[in-house]
Write a protein that holds these residues in place. Structure first.
Motif, mmCIF file in Angstrom:
data_model
loop_
_atom_site.group_PDB
_atom_site.id
_atom_site.type_symbol
_atom_site.label_atom_id
_atom_site.label_comp_id
_atom_site.label_asym_id
_atom_site.label_seq_id
_atom_site.Cartn_x
_atom_site.Cartn_y
_atom_site.Cartn_z
ATOM 1 N N LEU A 98 27.493 -12.883 -11.860
ATOM 2 C CA LEU A 98 27.681 -12.950 -10.417
ATOM 3 C C LEU A 98 27.310 -11.625 -9.756
ATOM 4 N N GLU A 99 27.666 -10.542 -10.371
ATOM 5 C CA GLU A 99 27.326 -9.215 -9.846
ATOM 6 C C GLU A 99 25.819 -9.081 -9.647
ATOM 7 N N ARG A 100 25.049 -9.463 -10.663
ATOM 8 C CA ARG A 100 23.592 -9.338 -10.590
ATOM 9 C C ARG A 100 22.984 -10.324 -9.598
ATOM 10 N N LEU A 101 23.530 -11.538 -9.567
ATOM 11 C CA LEU A 101 22.976 -12.558 -8.670
ATOM 12 C C LEU A 101 23.175 -12.157 -7.209
ATOM 13 N N VAL A 102 24.379 -11.745 -6.862
ATOM 14 C CA VAL A 102 24.671 -11.345 -5.482
ATOM 15 C C VAL A 102 23.850 -10.122 -5.096
ATOM 16 N N ALA A 103 23.633 -9.208 -6.056
ATOM 17 C CA ALA A 103 22.830 -8.015 -5.773
ATOM 18 C C ALA A 103 21.402 -8.374 -5.396
ATOM 19 N N GLY A 104 20.955 -9.556 -5.804
ATOM 20 C CA GLY A 104 19.616 -9.994 -5.426
ATOM 21 C C GLY A 104 19.430 -10.114 -3.929
ATOM 22 N N LEU A 105 20.512 -10.371 -3.212
ATOM 23 C CA LEU A 105 20.434 -10.466 -1.753
ATOM 24 C C LEU A 105 20.144 -9.117 -1.113
ATOM 25 N N GLU A 106 20.350 -8.022 -1.870
ATOM 26 C CA GLU A 106 20.127 -6.671 -1.346
ATOM 27 C C GLU A 106 18.760 -6.113 -1.735
ATOM 28 N N LEU A 107 17.922 -6.914 -2.397
ATOM 29 C CA LEU A 107 16.611 -6.412 -2.812
ATOM 30 C C LEU A 107 15.707 -6.113 -1.625
ATOM 31 N N ALA A 108 15.922 -6.813 -0.524
ATOM 32 C CA ALA A 108 15.163 -6.577 0.711
ATOM 33 C C ALA A 108 15.977 -7.140 1.868
ATOM 34 N N PRO A 109 15.812 -6.600 3.076
ATOM 35 C CA PRO A 109 16.632 -7.061 4.207
ATOM 36 C C PRO A 109 16.440 -8.532 4.557
ATOM 37 N N ASP A 110 15.274 -9.099 4.209
ATOM 38 C CA ASP A 110 14.989 -10.476 4.607
ATOM 39 C C ASP A 110 15.309 -11.509 3.524
ATOM 40 N N VAL A 111 15.880 -11.076 2.396
ATOM 41 C CA VAL A 111 16.197 -12.041 1.332
ATOM 42 C C VAL A 111 17.345 -12.945 1.783
ATOM 43 N N GLY A 112 17.095 -14.259 1.745
ATOM 44 C CA GLY A 112 18.116 -15.220 2.146
ATOM 45 C C GLY A 112 18.638 -16.056 1.002
ATOM 46 N N ILE A 113 17.844 -16.201 -0.062
ATOM 47 C CA ILE A 113 18.241 -17.004 -1.218
ATOM 48 C C ILE A 113 17.810 -16.299 -2.494
ATOM 49 N N VAL A 114 18.591 -16.485 -3.541
ATOM 50 C CA VAL A 114 18.345 -15.859 -4.841
ATOM 51 C C VAL A 114 18.590 -16.897 -5.930
ATOM 52 N N CYS A 115 17.826 -16.839 -6.996
ATOM 53 C CA CYS A 115 18.143 -17.679 -8.160
ATOM 54 C C CYS A 115 17.909 -16.891 -9.435
#
Length: 332
Positions: A98-115
């Motif tokens: 969960l830590e890594r998945l949620v961090a995916g939202l911080e990879l760029a300001p426009d990221v809205g979804i992560v998998c």
């Protein structure tokens, strides 16, 4: 991270032992989170077991379940600003999922979804293991997170069919959504591939999509050849409905594809040092699986040409319908 900043949401129905493994893995996560379950008519102990593990459980009748509608309900009721989705048989591979998945939202300001990827179960056949490992490795060849987005021009001109591979791939069996993005772009109520449709809608709305290879879940199925054919019929019908994709049926192309897949599997099995007898058995199973997949793909991507009763007979889900997704423009 403050409690309830993140929600983990799971649609359930008769989850059984695999759900228990998923719930146990969630208890080991390094990120505090709300656990939210939406159950659609379980007749086993799914609801009780989820509540015992601290879940807030929404209960709906089976008639109200829809892949998109139920996930929209979970998003609406979730307390978190980010909402991670699992299926009931997708088990976080380690305590930092969960830590890594949620961090995916911080990879760029426009990221809205992560998998994130699926890993095969320990007892998965070689054919299943190789298929999963090859596909998810292709999404991030160097093992680093990736971000996909459309240019301003592509959002209005790129044909949907151009997003059928890596650029458009998204799975809500292992995903995270930013609430702010979902409030603008929600799941559609489609019969199949609601996650692929969401990804296209998000990309067209200007959001980016991230893939995080380290945020893995254990999630695989060991189908018989007949079940594999029917599963692929459903998947490729979905590709036809979403992207308008028709699997090419040229015999030479199909033969080259089958030879390539079996040849690659043979090289991987050789590298693993399997004994010749075990290697031959594994290769025969892989060839049979690939034949079933090819047949399912050919039939599924032509589901619009088949009678409803034939579609139902070929479908693993017994779904008889066919409904092309409406995109509201000419960029099919």
């Amino acid at each position: 991270m403050p409690e309830a900043q993140t929600t983990v949401a799971i649609p359930t129905r008769n989850g059984g032992e695999l759900l228990l493994r998923t719930l146990a893995a969630l208890e080991r996560q390094t990120v505090e989170h709300e656990l939210l379950v939406c159950d659609s008519g379980s007749t086993d102990e799914t609801v009780r077991r989820a509540r015992e593990r601290g879940a807030r459980v929404l209960e709906i009748p089976p008639s109200r379940f829809g892949h998109g509608a139920t996930r929209n309900l979970l998003m609406d009721r979730a307390a978190g600003r980010s909402v991670a989705f699992l299926t009931q048989d997708a088990e976080p591979a380690d305590e930092r999922w969960l830590e890594r998945l949620v961090a995916g939202l911080e990879l760029a300001p426009d990221v809205g979804i992560v998998c994130g990827p699926y890993r095969p179960r320990a007892d998965a056949p070689a054919a299943v293991r190789i298929e999963l490992e090859q596909w998810f490795a292709s999404l991030a060849p160097d093992g680093a997170p990736t971000v996909e987005r459309l240019s301003a021009e592509e959002r209005s001109t790129l044909r949907v069919g151009a997003l059928i591979g890596r650029r458009g791939f998204f799975t809500d069996a292992n995903a995270c959504l930013a609430r702010s993005a979902w409030e603008r772009v929600q799941f559609r109520e489609v019969a199949y591939a609601e996650d692929r449709v969401l990804a296209i809608d998000m990309l067209r709305a200007g959001y980016a999509k991230a893939y995080v290879p380290a945020a893995a879940v254990v999630h695989s199925h060991d189908y018989t050849p007949t079940q594999e054919l029917r599963r692929c019929f459903d998947e490729w019908r979905g590709l036809r409905e979403v992207y308008g994709w028709r699997e090419p049926a040229h015999p030479g192309r199909l033969l080259r594809r089958l030879r390539g897949q079996v040849g690659q599997a043979r090289r991987e099995l050789l590298a693993e040092g399997l004994a010749p007898a075990r290697r031959r058995t594994a290769l025969a199973a892989i060839a049979g699986r690939q034949l079933a997949r090819l047949l399912g793909a050919l039939l599924g991507s032509r589901a619009d040409l088949l009678p409803a009763r034939v579609r139902a007979a070929l479908s693993l889900e017994r779904r008889e319908g066919f409904q092309a997704v409406e995109w509201g423009d000419a960029n099919r």
